[in-house]
Write a protein that holds these residues in place. Structure first.
Motif, mmCIF file in Angstrom:
data_model
loop_
_atom_site.group_PDB
_atom_site.id
_atom_site.type_symbol
_atom_site.label_atom_id
_atom_site.label_comp_id
_atom_site.label_asym_id
_atom_site.label_seq_id
_atom_site.Cartn_x
_atom_site.Cartn_y
_atom_site.Cartn_z
ATOM 1 N N PRO A 1 -7.182 -1.199 1.171
ATOM 2 C CA PRO A 1 -6.050 -1.513 0.293
ATOM 3 C C PRO A 1 -6.175 -2.886 -0.361
ATOM 4 O O PRO A 1 -6.642 -3.841 0.256
ATOM 5 C CB PRO A 1 -4.842 -1.469 1.251
ATOM 6 C CG PRO A 1 -5.285 -0.623 2.396
ATOM 7 C CD PRO A 1 -6.754 -0.885 2.540
ATOM 8 N N TYR B 1 -0.414 -0.806 -9.407
ATOM 9 C CA TYR B 1 -0.451 0.534 -9.997
ATOM 10 C C TYR B 1 0.771 1.343 -9.563
ATOM 11 O O TYR B 1 1.451 1.957 -10.399
ATOM 12 C CB TYR B 1 -1.730 1.251 -9.569
ATOM 13 C CG TYR B 1 -1.942 2.590 -10.257
ATOM 14 C CD1 TYR B 1 -2.747 2.687 -11.383
ATOM 15 C CD2 TYR B 1 -1.337 3.748 -9.785
ATOM 16 C CE1 TYR B 1 -2.942 3.901 -12.026
ATOM 17 C CE2 TYR B 1 -1.523 4.970 -10.420
ATOM 18 C CZ TYR B 1 -2.328 5.043 -11.534
ATOM 19 O OH TYR B 1 -2.503 6.253 -12.157
ATOM 20 N N SER B 2 1.060 1.348 -8.256
ATOM 21 C CA SER B 2 2.190 2.119 -7.747
ATOM 22 C C SER B 2 3.495 1.656 -8.386
ATOM 23 O O SER B 2 4.357 2.474 -8.734
ATOM 24 C CB SER B 2 2.274 1.981 -6.227
ATOM 25 O OG SER B 2 1.109 2.475 -5.610
ATOM 26 N N TRP C 1 -3.539 -2.040 -5.823
ATOM 27 C CA TRP C 1 -2.924 -0.745 -5.499
ATOM 28 C C TRP C 1 -1.421 -0.814 -5.729
ATOM 29 O O TRP C 1 -0.825 0.078 -6.331
ATOM 30 C CB TRP C 1 -3.180 -0.384 -4.035
ATOM 31 C CG TRP C 1 -4.571 -0.006 -3.683
ATOM 32 C CD1 TRP C 1 -5.710 -0.277 -4.386
ATOM 33 C CD2 TRP C 1 -4.978 0.720 -2.518
ATOM 34 N NE1 TRP C 1 -6.799 0.220 -3.718
ATOM 35 C CE2 TRP C 1 -6.390 0.837 -2.571
ATOM 36 C CE3 TRP C 1 -4.303 1.261 -1.439
ATOM 37 C CZ2 TRP C 1 -7.114 1.482 -1.582
ATOM 38 C CZ3 TRP C 1 -5.025 1.905 -0.446
ATOM 39 C CH2 TRP C 1 -6.413 2.025 -0.514
ATOM 40 N N ASP C 2 -0.820 -1.886 -5.212
ATOM 41 C CA ASP C 2 0.635 -2.044 -5.342
ATOM 42 C C ASP C 2 1.052 -2.149 -6.802
ATOM 43 O O ASP C 2 2.096 -1.624 -7.198
ATOM 44 C CB ASP C 2 1.098 -3.291 -4.583
ATOM 45 C CG ASP C 2 0.975 -3.140 -3.079
ATOM 46 O OD1 ASP C 2 0.783 -2.003 -2.612
ATOM 47 O OD2 ASP C 2 1.066 -4.160 -2.371
ATOM 48 N N PRO D 1 -8.890 -1.329 -11.906
ATOM 49 C CA PRO D 1 -8.043 -2.324 -11.224
ATOM 50 C C PRO D 1 -8.294 -3.750 -11.676
ATOM 51 O O PRO D 1 -7.411 -4.601 -11.551
ATOM 52 C CB PRO D 1 -8.406 -2.134 -9.739
ATOM 53 C CG PRO D 1 -9.719 -1.432 -9.727
ATOM 54 C CD PRO D 1 -9.761 -0.593 -10.965
ATOM 55 N N ALA E 1 0.804 -1.233 0.000
ATOM 56 C CA ALA E 1 0.000 0.000 0.000
ATOM 57 C C ALA E 1 0.835 1.280 0.000
ATOM 58 O O ALA E 1 0.272 2.369 -0.052
ATOM 59 C CB ALA E 1 -0.979 0.031 1.176
ATOM 60 N N GLU F 1 -8.177 4.531 -7.264
ATOM 61 C CA GLU F 1 -9.174 4.078 -6.283
ATOM 62 C C GLU F 1 -8.666 4.179 -4.861
ATOM 63 O O GLU F 1 -9.451 4.175 -3.903
ATOM 64 C CB GLU F 1 -9.609 2.638 -6.591
ATOM 65 C CG GLU F 1 -8.550 1.576 -6.354
ATOM 66 C CD GLU F 1 -7.629 1.351 -7.527
ATOM 67 O OE1 GLU F 1 -6.908 0.341 -7.513
ATOM 68 O OE2 GLU F 1 -7.633 2.180 -8.458
ATOM 69 N N ALA F 2 -7.342 4.284 -4.671
ATOM 70 C CA ALA F 2 -6.784 4.419 -3.331
ATOM 71 C C ALA F 2 -7.031 5.802 -2.758
ATOM 72 O O ALA F 2 -6.866 6.012 -1.549
ATOM 73 C CB ALA F 2 -5.282 4.128 -3.357
ATOM 74 N N ARG G 1 -0.004 6.502 -5.616
ATOM 75 C CA ARG G 1 -1.193 5.719 -5.279
ATOM 76 C C ARG G 1 -2.128 5.566 -6.472
ATOM 77 O O ARG G 1 -2.241 6.464 -7.313
ATOM 78 C CB ARG G 1 -1.946 6.373 -4.123
ATOM 79 C CG ARG G 1 -1.274 6.160 -2.784
ATOM 80 C CD ARG G 1 -2.090 6.735 -1.655
ATOM 81 N NE ARG G 1 -1.484 6.457 -0.364
ATOM 82 C CZ ARG G 1 -1.891 6.976 0.776
ATOM 83 N NH1 ARG G 1 -2.912 7.814 0.781
ATOM 84 N NH2 ARG G 1 -1.300 6.671 1.907
ATOM 85 N N ALA G 2 -2.833 4.438 -6.492
ATOM 86 C CA ALA G 2 -3.809 4.169 -7.543
ATOM 87 C C ALA G 2 -4.994 5.118 -7.400
ATOM 88 O O ALA G 2 -5.260 5.635 -6.312
ATOM 89 C CB ALA G 2 -4.274 2.709 -7.448
#
Length: 727
Positions: free
Chosen positions: A615, A622-623, A619-620, A709, A545, A607-608, A604-605
């Protein structure tokens, strides 16, 4: 003539003066209103608030909840490219008018109660590349026009009631990457001849259907497949084709609960499979099942077996005196071993110099109030390397403070930590980090978490144990922790060469000269492996995250180490400010106050950024994609400040507006087919041979930063794709 002119003028006057709702809304908006009309508004448990801002008086639908638009050309109005109305429990049918959305790319209606069949007209939306209709009540046969979509990549129809056979022209879906059809009622034989045509397929899940017949041998030609080939809970029969062994080594099988028979092949990918992949097939035998296949005995073998049996029968039993002698010797041996155990126990107890297994540790030397590490593994409330966490009213709450090793062979005393030289490495919302050089010259990183959470030791220790069990060459190792009601510390390996952020920016704001293309490619490959390990192989299947360059540390050889995973949960347990100066160690280690608030996390994505979002591993992904873009371009992913969402904008739309400028810039560059030289870090232009590899990493980054996502790949797939580059 005059009468005709007067009539025409009157018609024109009526058109101009009478307001018309249909003329004010774009054709895309009118098609979407058909979806709103298809929903049963009287259903009491449906969440129809999603349509509250679907106003037919708007000029276009681009601000409606769940709708994404894009300018497809410089001179056109924005067109609808995405519909995402998921998990609203809506009872509706899919209107055929959606097929007129010719620029629609993503349709996501999962988690509702859509019923009926999929209209053939939907496949007139020729730009569709992702359809997510899982977890609905859809039925009927699979649409025959399915593969008329030339760009179709992701199709998830699982958890519905589709029936009938699989379309025989499925092989025409040449771009299809994910085909998920599990938990339906699709039946018949799997067609042959279509699988070699699906050159891009990475995921195939046909589980929990009513397929029968044999497994096609040409499934073994799906060379892009990764993850699991899932054919479980069907009625497949016959032997398992040995050609499946030609699938990539990373593929795992799930052939459970079928009617398969015969010996499991042993070649290729079959050697990597677990027994669970084949259970529920009573007639299967061979490795890895603990069921050997029957072999036909020859007459000679049978004769030898009968001969050996008769010989064994002819042997006489042991004499009673010999049996008594053997029993007495056994008893003496057991007694001797028992004496040795008792001696070792008392010797070890004496060597602990007063450390007992009562949950209390020894206070020693001149460090009054400082607890000394006690090596007894039976301390209640303190987890040893091989024991589960227990709680106790005394030591279970860490009343007097304990320094607990996580890694065997790595131990030191608390007073050694306090006497060591230390200086601050950094400060963030996750605590202050110090570099501490121990008496033996070994440096460690010490992170101070805070003072609170005194009554939540068991929860804290369980989290620590889960983090401590994560072991990977590209993940920072946690070595020990200190617990007391007024202090919590984490002791981990010290990585000597700073972070990827400092290598990219440094003091000059320019990338380090050591960041050649080969070094950058190695960094992204090894970082991806570490993150994939966190997602797939760790005990908790962690979500980091907070993936960003400052959390990717580098050693002197520029090998990366992912750090700071699992800390958000630990901070929430302690429930206090990790930068506070109180506590047992507050005066022992230097302390700094932040000079400015932490900068926003631009990795961060979308949606985050929605308040209260939970989380996820996507998310990870995307980052990590943003980190890839930063390494490729040398540019920092600053968030756009030119577009601020209005108060009436939905949370999803507000999140989408916060996509980093770097992601937008790279995406636009590829859409406009800009030369690669205008996009990459100028340092990389010197390595002309790397052009194809740079381009390949760009494509991985673009896949990782998909706004939806559901479309982003798993980190395991990202790692596998990166490993193929440059080899």
């Amino acid at each position: 003539m005059a009468t005709d002119f007067a009539l025409s003028f009157l018609q024109l006057l009526v058109i101009v003066t009478i307001p018309s709702i249909s003329l004010s809304l774009t054709p895309d908006g009118l098609s979407l209103l058909a979806l709103k009309s298809a929903v049963d508004q009287s259903s009491s448990d449906s969440d129809i608030s999603v349509f509250s801002d679907w106003n037919e008086n708007d000029t276009d639908p681009c601000r409606w909840t769940g709708i994404a638009c894009m300018n497809v050309s410089k001179f056109s109005d924005p067109r609808v490219v995405g519909i995402a109305i998921a998990e609203r429990n809506l009872r509706a049918y899919i209107p055929s008018e959606l097929g007129s959305l010719v620029y629609l790319r993503r349709l996501n209606l999962h988690g509702n109660r859509f019923y009926g069949s999929i209209p053939d007209q939907l496949f007139n939306a020729s730009s569709l590349h992702s359809i997510f209709l899982y977890s609905n009540n859809l039925s009927g046969p699979l649409p025959p026009s399915l593969c008329h979509l030339p760009r179709l990549q992701n199709l998830d129809l699982s958890q519905n009631s589709f029936s009938g056979p699989l379309p025989s022209d499925l092989g025409n879906c040449h771009q299809l990457q994910r085909f998920i059809l599990s938990h339906n009622k699709v039946s018949g034989h799997l067609p042959t001849g279509i699988w070699p045509q699906l050159l891009s397929l990475v995921e195939l899940d046909l589980s929990s259907n009513e397929f029968s017949g044999s497994i096609p041998s040409d499934l073994g030609e799906l060379q892009s497949l990764s993850g699991t080939l899932n054919l479980s809970f069907n009625h497949f029969s016959g032997t398992i084709p040995s050609s499946l062994g030609k699938l990539p080594a990373a593929v795992s099988f799930d052939l459970r609960n079928n009617n398969l028979s015969g010996e499991i092949p042993q070649d290729g990918t079959f050697a990597n499979q677990a027994p669970t992949a084949f259970r529920g097939n009573p007639s299967l035998c061979g490795f890895p099942l603990q069921k050997p296949c029957r072999t036909t005995n020859s007459p000679q073998t049978a004769q030898n077996n009968s001969g050996s049996t008769s010989n064994s029968k002819s042997k006489k039993g042991l004499k009673p005196g010999l049996i008594i002698l053997i029993s007495a010797a056994d008893a003496l041996g057991v007694a001797f071993i028992g004496l040795i155990i008792v001696y070792v126990y008392w010797k070890k107890k004496d060597s602990n110099k007063g450390c007992s297994c009562t949950g209390k540790s020894k206070f020693g030397g001149s460090d009054k109030g400082m607890s000394k590490f006690c090596p007894c593994s039976c301390l209640k409330g303190l987890p040893s390397n091989d024991s589960e966490v227990e709680s106790d009213n005394g030591a279970g709450n860490g009343a007097e403070g304990q320094l607990v090793p996580i890694d065997k062979g790595f131990s030191f005393e608390l007073d050694e930590l306090l006497r060591a030289s230390a200086y601050v490495l950094g400060k963030s919302g996750l605590g202050i980090v110090y570099k501490v050089v121990l008496g033996n010259g070994i440096p460690v990183a010490v992170r101070r978490l805070g003072e609170g959470g005194g009554q939540r030791y068991k929860e804290f220790a369980a989290e620590i144990q889960a983090i401590g069990r994560v072991k990977h060459p590209n993940i920072v190792r946690l070595r020990a922790y200190y617990w007391a009601p007024d202090e919590k510390l984490l002791i981990s390996d010290f990585i000597s060469n700073g972070s990827l952020n400092s290598a990219l920016r440094g003091r000059t704001g320019q990338p380090s000269a050591n960041l050649t293309w080969s070094t950058r490619l190695r960094i992204v490959k090894e970082s991806a492996r570490g993150l994939a390990h966190l997602h797939e192989c760790s005990p908790r299947k962690f979500v980091h995250a907070e993936i960003k360059p400052s959390n990717i540390l580098l050693d002197n050889d520029f090998h990366p180490y992912i750090s700071d995973f699992g800390l958000n949960r630990l901070i929430s347990i302690t429930g206090s400010d990790p930068s506070s100066s109180g506590g047992l160690l507050g005066g022992a280690l230097p302390y700094i106050k932040p000079t400015q608030p932490d900068r926003p996390n631009n990795y961060r994505a979308p949606e985050a950024r929605i308040p209260g979002a939970r989380p996820t591993q996507k998310w990870d992904v995307y980052s990590f994609g943003v980190v890839l873009m930063e390494l490729l371009t040398g540019k920092s992913p600053e968030t756009s400040s030119t577009t601020s969402p209005s108060p009436t904008t939905s949370s999803a739309a507000a999140a989408a507006a916060e996509i980093p400028d770097l992601v937008r810039w790279v995406g636009k560059g590829f859409e406009e087919q800009k030369p690669l030289s205008e996009m990459v870090d100028p340092m990389l232009l010197k390595e002309a041979h790397a052009k194809k590899e740079v381009l390949a990493v760009f494509h991985v980054a673009l896949a990782c930063t998909e706004p939806d996502p559901e479309i982003r790949p798993r980190m395991k797939t990202v790692s596998e794709n990166l490993d193929k580059i440059g080899t």
